[in-house]
Design a protein around this motif. Structure first.
Motif, mmCIF file in Angstrom:
data_model
loop_
_atom_site.group_PDB
_atom_site.id
_atom_site.type_symbol
_atom_site.label_atom_id
_atom_site.label_comp_id
_atom_site.label_asym_id
_atom_site.label_seq_id
_atom_site.Cartn_x
_atom_site.Cartn_y
_atom_site.Cartn_z
ATOM 1 N N ASN A 183 -2.316 -3.912 0.725
ATOM 2 C CA ASN A 183 -1.147 -3.536 0.397
ATOM 3 C C ASN A 183 -1.301 -3.597 -1.255
ATOM 4 O O ASN A 183 -0.285 -2.925 -1.794
ATOM 5 N N GLY A 184 -2.298 -4.296 -1.761
ATOM 6 C CA GLY A 184 -2.364 -4.500 -3.174
ATOM 7 C C GLY A 184 -1.261 -5.340 -3.887
ATOM 8 O O GLY A 184 -0.250 -6.031 -3.103
ATOM 9 N N ILE A 185 -1.030 -5.084 -5.226
ATOM 10 C CA ILE A 185 0.046 -5.703 -5.906
ATOM 11 C C ILE A 185 1.390 -4.848 -6.360
ATOM 12 O O ILE A 185 2.057 -5.376 -7.199
ATOM 13 N N LYS A 186 1.255 -3.593 -6.151
ATOM 14 C CA LYS A 186 2.162 -2.796 -6.532
ATOM 15 C C LYS A 186 3.343 -3.060 -5.646
ATOM 16 O O LYS A 186 3.383 -3.064 -4.554
ATOM 17 N N SER A 187 4.764 -3.020 -6.621
ATOM 18 C CA SER A 187 5.965 -3.060 -5.494
ATOM 19 C C SER A 187 6.065 -1.776 -4.908
ATOM 20 O O SER A 187 5.817 -0.487 -5.360
ATOM 21 N N GLU A 188 6.813 -1.984 -3.911
ATOM 22 C CA GLU A 188 7.333 -0.868 -3.043
ATOM 23 C C GLU A 188 8.341 -0.034 -3.749
ATOM 24 O O GLU A 188 9.228 -0.652 -4.334
ATOM 25 N N PRO A 189 8.618 1.074 -3.619
ATOM 26 C CA PRO A 189 9.220 1.881 -4.269
ATOM 27 C C PRO A 189 10.806 1.414 -4.296
ATOM 28 O O PRO A 189 11.687 1.492 -5.142
ATOM 29 N N SER A 191 12.065 -1.626 -3.538
ATOM 30 C CA SER A 191 12.070 -3.053 -3.783
ATOM 31 C C SER A 191 12.746 -3.501 -4.789
ATOM 32 O O SER A 191 12.929 -4.641 -5.171
ATOM 33 N N LYS A 192 13.123 -2.689 -5.840
ATOM 34 C CA LYS A 192 13.664 -2.972 -7.152
ATOM 35 C C LYS A 192 15.022 -3.140 -7.301
ATOM 36 O O LYS A 192 15.863 -2.604 -6.470
#
Length: 192
Positions: A183-189, A191-192
């Protein structure tokens, strides 16, 4: 006796370093003569090579069992293979650390003899990624060779810092690595 020489040498190389450990140090620790050492090994370099050969050959046997399991997904195989490396830190961490730190002391032929098995381990993982891509489990258009170099780079460095009796369990570390790989480290769209 050969196994005992290897075991005690790993401890000495880990504590003192390869260069600062003499054959006399090794035989004194075991309580044998240099003749006993030379019966089993031609040199300290040959001993270092054999330390790693024993380690990598054992990993390859265990890797093969995992790869042959037809009843688990490619992702599960990858997780088991990463766990294999991490769990071996408890038992063989010193030997991997010693080899990675001291490989510069081996001659070209000794390094080649070890790299045959290291490459086999890596190519087996690369093939796993390629088969996972082919079956739709992993993303298309991945460079399997680069992906495996990245995974092995991350996982193999654990020998230098991971403490099996520390605050993170082997299972937790593998889970973190798998999440990072998949999944990497990028946040999910959302999740902010």
């Amino acid at each position: 006796m050969r196994g005992r020489i290897i075991k005690e040498s790993i401890d000495l190389f880990d504590k003192k370093g390869f260069s600062k450990t003499s054959i006399q140090d090794i035989v004194d620790t075991i309580g044998v003569t240099k003749g006993t050492f030379y019966y089993y090994f031609k040199s300290k370099q040959e001993l270092l090579r054999d330390i790693h050969l024993n380690y990598i050959k054992e990993l390859l046997k265990e890797q093969e069992i995992i790869l042959r399991d037809e009843y688990i997904s490619f992702e599960e195989k990858m997780q088991k293979l990463i766990y294999l490396i991490i769990k071996n830190i408890r038992v063989h961490g010193k030997s991997a650390r010693v080899f990675n730190r001291e490989v510069r002391h081996l001659d070209e032929e000794q390094v080649k003899s070890v790299n045959v098995y290291r490459k086999e381990f890596r190519f087996n993982l690369q093939k796993l990624i390629e088969e996972g891509i082919e079956k739709g489990e992993f993303r298309e258009h991945l460079r399997s060779d680069i992906v495996i170099f990245g995974i092995l780079g991350m996982v193999n460095r654990s020998y230098n810092w991971y403490k099996p009796d520390g605050e993170v369990t082997e299972e937790e570390l593998v889970s973190i690595y798998m999440d990072l790989i998949l999944n990497g480290i990028k946040s999910e769209p959302n999740s902010k």
